[in-house]
Write an enzyme that holds these catalytic residues in place. Sequence first.
Site, PDB file in Angstrom:
ATOM      1  N   GLY A  76     -10.109   0.458   7.146  1.00  0.00           N
ATOM      2  CA  GLY A  76      -9.935   1.807   6.245  1.00  0.00           C
ATOM      3  C   GLY A  76      -9.237   2.924   6.458  1.00  0.00           C
ATOM      4  O   GLY A  76      -8.896   3.468   5.441  1.00  0.00           O
ATOM      5  N   ASP A  96      -7.852  -1.043   2.081  1.00  0.00           N
ATOM      6  CA  ASP A  96      -8.310   0.363   2.276  1.00  0.00           C
ATOM      7  C   ASP A  96      -8.768   0.976   1.067  1.00  0.00           C
ATOM      8  O   ASP A  96      -9.413   1.958   1.135  1.00  0.00           O
ATOM      9  CB  ASP A  96      -7.220   1.087   2.995  1.00  0.00           C
ATOM     10  CG  ASP A  96      -6.680   0.461   4.317  1.00  0.00           C
ATOM     11  OD1 ASP A  96      -7.668  -0.146   4.953  1.00  0.00           O
ATOM     12  OD2 ASP A  96      -5.852   0.953   4.974  1.00  0.00           O
ATOM     13  N   THR A 107       4.369   1.053   1.584  1.00  0.00           N
ATOM     14  CA  THR A 107       5.282   0.303   0.974  1.00  0.00           C
ATOM     15  C   THR A 107       5.837   1.067  -0.355  1.00  0.00           C
ATOM     16  O   THR A 107       7.096   0.987  -0.632  1.00  0.00           O
ATOM     17  CB  THR A 107       4.892  -1.206   0.608  1.00  0.00           C
ATOM     18  OG1 THR A 107       4.303  -1.852   1.692  1.00  0.00           O
ATOM     19  CG2 THR A 107       5.670  -2.031  -0.276  1.00  0.00           C
ATOM     20  N   GLY A 160       0.796  -1.308   0.017  1.00  0.00           N
ATOM     21  CA  GLY A 160      -0.105  -0.013   0.012  1.00  0.00           C
ATOM     22  C   GLY A 160       0.746   1.367  -0.013  1.00  0.00           C
ATOM     23  O   GLY A 160       1.915   1.155  -0.420  1.00  0.00           O
ATOM     24  N   ASP A 161       0.275   2.161   0.527  1.00  0.00           N
ATOM     25  CA  ASP A 161       1.011   3.635   0.345  1.00  0.00           C
ATOM     26  C   ASP A 161       2.249   3.452   1.201  1.00  0.00           C
ATOM     27  O   ASP A 161       3.200   4.249   0.576  1.00  0.00           O
ATOM     28  CB  ASP A 161       0.313   4.820   0.930  1.00  0.00           C
ATOM     29  CG  ASP A 161      -0.260   4.648   2.269  1.00  0.00           C
ATOM     30  OD1 ASP A 161      -0.303   3.571   2.844  1.00  0.00           O
ATOM     31  OD2 ASP A 161      -0.450   5.719   3.031  1.00  0.00           O
ATOM     32  N   HIS A 177      -9.467  -7.751  11.652  1.00  0.00           N
ATOM     33  CA  HIS A 177      -8.680  -8.748  10.619  1.00  0.00           C
ATOM     34  C   HIS A 177      -9.513  -9.471   9.952  1.00  0.00           C
ATOM     35  O   HIS A 177      -8.840 -10.103   8.983  1.00  0.00           O
ATOM     36  CB  HIS A 177      -7.499  -9.009  11.339  1.00  0.00           C
ATOM     37  CG  HIS A 177      -6.625  -7.921  11.880  1.00  0.00           C
ATOM     38  ND1 HIS A 177      -6.979  -7.212  13.118  1.00  0.00           N
ATOM     39  CD2 HIS A 177      -5.533  -7.129  11.424  1.00  0.00           C
ATOM     40  CE1 HIS A 177      -5.872  -6.042  13.016  1.00  0.00           C
ATOM     41  NE2 HIS A 177      -4.991  -6.254  12.213  1.00  0.00           N
TER      42      HIS A 177
HETATM   43  O1  F6P Z   1      -4.045  -0.680   5.787  1.00  0.00           O
HETATM   44  C1  F6P Z   1      -4.723  -1.824   6.117  1.00  0.00           C
HETATM   45  C2  F6P Z   1      -5.165  -1.887   7.647  1.00  0.00           C
HETATM   46  O2  F6P Z   1      -6.030  -3.117   7.617  1.00  0.00           O
HETATM   47  C3  F6P Z   1      -6.229  -0.579   8.000  1.00  0.00           C
HETATM   48  O3  F6P Z   1      -7.671  -0.790   7.493  1.00  0.00           O
HETATM   49  C4  F6P Z   1      -5.986  -0.865   9.509  1.00  0.00           C
HETATM   50  O4  F6P Z   1      -6.140   0.363  10.052  1.00  0.00           O
HETATM   51  C5  F6P Z   1      -4.529  -1.162   9.756  1.00  0.00           C
HETATM   52  O5  F6P Z   1      -4.064  -1.857   8.584  1.00  0.00           O
HETATM   53  C6  F6P Z   1      -4.296  -2.303  10.926  1.00  0.00           C
HETATM   54  O6  F6P Z   1      -3.078  -2.619  11.124  1.00  0.00           O
HETATM   55  P1  F6P Z   1      -2.586  -3.753  11.987  1.00  0.00           P
HETATM   56  O7  F6P Z   1      -2.771  -5.062  11.467  1.00  0.00           O
HETATM   57  O8  F6P Z   1      -1.181  -3.321  12.425  1.00  0.00           O
HETATM   58  O9  F6P Z   1      -3.604  -3.897  13.308  1.00  0.00           O
END
Ligand code: F6P
Length: 362
Positions: A183, A140, A118, A115-116, A285
């Site tokens: 998101g 997202d 990376t 994503g952004d 997740h």
């Molecule tokens: O960027 C993807 C994402 O799932 C976001 O929607 C969320 O805020 C974040 O990553 C959660 O990150 P982690 O897996 O570190 O809890």
Amino acid sequence: MLYNISMKIGLLTGGGDCPGLNAVIRAVVKTALVKYGFEVIGFLDGFKGLVEDMSKELSLEDAVGLLPKGGTILGTSNRHNPFKYLTDKGTKDLSDRAIETLVHHKIDVLITVGGDGTQAIGLSFLEKGVKVIGIPKTIDNDLGGTDQTFGFDSALYVATDALDRLHSTAESHHRIMVLEVMGRNAGWIALEAGLAGGADLILIPEIPFTFENAAKVIKERERKGKRFSLVIVSEGARLEGGKQVIMRKVKDPTEPIRLGGIGRVVADKLEEIVGLESRYTILGHLQRGGSPSPFDRLLATRFGYFAVKAAAEKDYGKMVALKGNKIKLVELKEAVDNLRRVSPDSDYVLAAKAIGIGFGDE
Ligand code: F6P
């Protein structure tokens, strides 16, 4: 065209995982090995694999069975930025060490799937002379330069399914059911799942809300004899003039907070104002796990092929992107500099409002 020049491709998956990463790995490996006769070295756990020199040569056998498999066989990390690497003695710039790993493995091109975060790291490596090609991933759907990232469609399916399930229990118990989805600062999952799953109220970061306005929709439904309501709220949604709700702080020098918890705040307050019992669910997740949707499998496969083709044609510093129905190359910088967020006057929002869905803004 004949590609008799051997090339060694480095491949890594960075940031949060999502459905379709393995489908990309499969497409990259098959295209590179079968079509072009290139080699592929996979670096493990995102950019950590570059800094710590953890890698694995990928063969055709490694690509077997990957298409429907969730996660990433390479592992990933959303907290190992080589330019701000967390060590016992604080953060350090270990990007040169990462480049030494690439040189040591004789990598010609590095394909970064992420994503952004990376892609921004990829851009920094590009500026240091590394030949980089990006592939856009994230549930997202907030990466610029592309109409859609892979992973989003699968997450949308999970969120829509969750709304369908909450719908029936909301109706049976005459409750307000609130679903909180991921998101970050973009409301795409909440907006599109809300529309697809028939939410009555959609709360997203791009449209600040007030509780009074949010409650209006539910009260109006009650007035019409509908004694339940379905609410979807993006983790990054905020009250007018208010702050986002933070779930936890993490040891990530680039992005040290994780959003989450707004669902409970919304459920409690709506119960207080409207007088209907409420419950909230944080989908979390679940949105990132499991098998990719057919759309994401296709997109991941097309992205993987085009990234290797770009490498073969020495078209570096680009990211593969979906533009309409076509896969194109865009400047990596374009993707990183312009995060995609929901426009309050997009046709999705206008259509939603036209059919009576509230956004808590009026
Ligand atoms: O960027 C993807 C994402 O799932 C976001 O929607 C969320 O805020 C974040 O990553 C959660 O990150 P982690 O897996 O570190 O809890």
